[in-house]
Write an enzyme that holds these catalytic residues in place. Structure first.
Site, short mmCIF file in Angstrom:
data_model
loop_
_atom_site.label_atom_id
_atom_site.label_comp_id
_atom_site.label_asym_id
_atom_site.label_seq_id
_atom_site.Cartn_x
_atom_site.Cartn_y
_atom_site.Cartn_z
N ASN A 177 0.82 -1.22 0.00
CA ASN A 177 0.00 0.00 0.00
C ASN A 177 0.86 1.27 0.00
OD1 ASN A 177 -2.37 1.44 0.07
ND2 ASN A 177 -2.80 1.08 2.24
N HIS A 226 -14.06 -4.27 11.40
CA HIS A 226 -13.61 -2.97 11.92
C HIS A 226 -14.80 -2.07 12.23
CE1 HIS A 226 -9.41 -2.88 9.82
NE2 HIS A 226 -9.65 -4.01 10.43
N ARG A 236 -13.19 -5.18 16.02
CA ARG A 236 -12.16 -4.20 16.37
C ARG A 236 -12.83 -2.86 16.62
NH1 ARG A 236 -7.24 -1.84 12.66
NH2 ARG A 236 -8.82 -0.30 12.12
N TYR A 289 -6.49 7.47 12.83
CA TYR A 289 -6.39 6.17 12.16
C TYR A 289 -7.57 5.27 12.54
CZ TYR A 289 -5.56 1.31 11.56
OH TYR A 289 -5.76 0.00 11.23
N ASP A 345 -6.42 -1.48 17.82
CA ASP A 345 -5.14 -1.29 17.13
C ASP A 345 -4.53 0.04 17.58
OD1 ASP A 345 -3.03 -1.12 15.36
OD2 ASP A 345 -4.20 -1.70 13.60
N HIS A 381 -1.68 1.09 16.44
CA HIS A 381 -1.00 1.59 15.24
C HIS A 381 0.33 2.26 15.54
CE1 HIS A 381 -1.53 2.36 10.83
NE2 HIS A 381 -2.19 1.23 10.99
N GLU A 394 -3.20 -4.32 19.59
CA GLU A 394 -2.30 -4.53 18.45
C GLU A 394 -1.33 -3.36 18.29
OE1 GLU A 394 -4.56 -4.86 14.85
OE2 GLU A 394 -2.82 -4.47 13.58
N GLU A 400 2.27 -6.69 11.47
CA GLU A 400 1.78 -6.48 10.10
C GLU A 400 2.83 -5.82 9.22
OE1 GLU A 400 -1.67 -4.07 11.01
OE2 GLU A 400 -0.68 -2.29 10.25
N ARG A 410 0.99 -11.08 13.34
CA ARG A 410 0.07 -10.35 12.47
C ARG A 410 0.49 -10.31 11.00
NH1 ARG A 410 -4.21 -8.79 11.92
NH2 ARG A 410 -4.14 -6.52 11.81
N HIS A 420 -2.99 -10.51 8.99
CA HIS A 420 -3.38 -9.17 8.55
C HIS A 420 -4.33 -9.27 7.36
CE1 HIS A 420 -1.71 -5.05 7.04
NE2 HIS A 420 -2.64 -4.85 7.95
N ASP A 433 -6.29 -3.50 1.87
CA ASP A 433 -5.13 -3.37 0.98
C ASP A 433 -4.45 -4.73 0.75
OD1 ASP A 433 -4.73 -1.96 3.71
OD2 ASP A 433 -2.68 -2.57 3.28
N GLU A 444 -8.38 -11.17 10.35
CA GLU A 444 -8.96 -9.84 10.08
C GLU A 444 -9.67 -9.87 8.73
OE1 GLU A 444 -5.97 -6.83 9.59
OE2 GLU A 444 -7.38 -5.21 10.01
N TRP A 463 2.56 6.90 12.14
CA TRP A 463 1.12 6.93 11.75
C TRP A 463 0.49 5.58 12.02
CZ3 TRP A 463 -1.96 4.28 8.13
CH2 TRP A 463 -3.30 4.76 8.06
#
Ligand code: GCO
Ligand code: MG
Length: 409
Positions: free
Chosen positions: A37, A122, A147, A159, A217, A219, A243, A269, A290, A319, A323, A346, A409
């Site tokens: 991605n 999600h 999630r 996010y 998550d 992130h 996560e 991930e 992940r 994961h 994407d 997921e 991010w």
């Protein structure tokens, strides 16, 4: 059975995807997902310019040998671009082998260990009421694990949170990939996040009770001590996992988090090799791995990782955001069905345009995914449809703190 051609298809049905199509001299085709991605064309070039010429004429049945040839033979090892390319070749060759055998891939991986793979979706909301609606919409769609991500008071966009409530908050992940010449920039404040998240889980548990598996998550945004505190604060809400609490590449950070909390931890991930997990697995610092089939060397790479994790009692959480193309998702589902140490999968569901290009056969029933019994991976690629969706540059956002400092991010 020799490889006659290896072609790269770049298409953008709702978001960009890179797919490798391997054709054998006896007319079988195999598909592999090579989507990275925001950096898609680098993998397309790696495959077209450096890998395809090596594949033509090779014995398509020699999957392990081809994996080692591409991994060791490049001299330069690992890395997201290389491993996505290796993954695409490997997955396509497994697709071909299973089609040649007339079996769904999971049969070649040892057969089914379960009837289906528990999937999580999600849910998100800009605020708690919107989030609760999104959880409800996901339950109605059949999800049995969810999630939970929400907006943070004082921050414009966060996010994992859809910018509108349309679709039960399910479409957030398309937004980072929206077409724009430069990445969007978001502002981040970890202290505001740490104050807010426990109140969100309190509200979700109060509404939906203690039984529903809930995930979150982080992130990569916290320091180890911040993550330790969040893990502790979330213990009363019994998360399935927390996560990517800290930037994943610092494996030893997980030691500190682990010392302070019993909230289960998932990470990986952004990893692309089993070597990225050595400390995490040996010291049992995490509960779920992940990595995606697409980013960690394909079915062969992921199988090696999952076997290594299983040795330490650590389970899979492959994961599967949008994407990961339907090809990468199908490959994950065959592994999910076959390995003993499956944890959860997921599954966000792809956009309708994506499913016009990638013809899937996997099913989602009563919260469980099944890859189907179609020989191979069970995914077809409609080349005419793919041409209708040309590539356009798209970036994931970049985060900054209020003072302008770049943040994870
Ligand atoms: C997840 C991930 C994704 C990533 C995305 C980046 O847990 O699904 O964090 O949402 O942000 O895969 O391309
Ligand atoms: Mg994640």
């Amino acid at each position: 059975m020799r490889i006659a051609s290896a072609d790269v298809v770049v298409t953008s049905p709702a978001r960009n995807f890179v797919t490798l199509v391997i054709t054998t001299d006896d007319g079988l085709t195999g598909l592999g997902d090579a989507t990275l991605n925001g950096r898609e064309l680098s993998v397309a070039s790696y495959l077209r310019d450096h890998v395809a010429p090596l594949l033509e004429g090779r014995d398509a049945s020699r999957i392990e040998d081809t994996w080692q040839y591409l991994y060791r033979g490049a001299y330069w090892r690992r890395g997201p671009v290389t491993m996505a390319a290796v993954a695409a070749v490997d997955t396509a060759l497994w697709d071909i082998k299973a089609k040649a055998a007339g079996m769904p891939l999971y049969q070649l991986l040892g057969g089914a260990s379960r009837t289906g793979a528990l999937a999580y979706g999600h849910a998100s909301g800009r605020d708690v009421p919107e989030l609760l609606d999104s959880v409800r919409a996901h339950l109605e769609r059949g999800y049995r694990a969810i999630r939970v991500q929400t907006g943070i008071p004082g921050l414009d966009s966060v996010y994992g949170v859809a910018s509108s409530a349309a679709g039960g908050g399910e479409r957030y992940d398309y937004e980072p990939a929206r077409r724009r010449p430069l990445p969007a920039e978001e502002t981040w404040d970890t202290r505001a996040y740490l104050r807010h998240v426990p109140t969100v889980f309190e509200a979700v548990r109060a509404e939906f009770g203690p039984g529903l598996p809930l995930l979150h998550d982080g992130h990569h945004r916290m320091t180890p001590i911040q993550a330790a505190r969040l893990g502790k604060d979330l213990e009363p809400y019994d998360l399935f996992w927390l996560e990517d609490a800290t930037p994943a590449e610092d494996q030893t950070a997980l030691r500190l988090i682990r010392q302070h909390t019993t909230t289960p931890l998932a990470i990986g991930e952004v990893f692309n090799s089993a070597h990225d997990y050595t400390v995490l697995l040996q010291e049992r610092l995490i509960d779920y791995v992940r990595s995606a089939v697409t980013h960690a060397g394909g079915v062969t790479g992921l199988r090696r990782l999952l076997d290594m994790a299983g040795h330490f009692g650590i389970r899979s959480g492959i994961h599967g955001p949008t994407d990961i193309s339907p090809v990468g998702m199908a490959a994950a589902l065959h592994l999910d069905l076959a390995v003993h140490n499956f944890g959860i999968q997921e599954y966000m569901r792809h956009a309708p345009e994506t499913l016009e290009v990638f013809r899937t056969s996997f099913t989602f029933t009563d919260g469980l995914l099944h890859p189907s019994d179609t020989p191979g991976l069970g995914v077809g690629l409609d080349l005419a449809a793919a041409e209708r969706f040309p590539y356009a540059p798209a970036y994931l956002p970049v985060n900054r703190l209020a003072d302008g400092t770049v943040h994870d991010w």
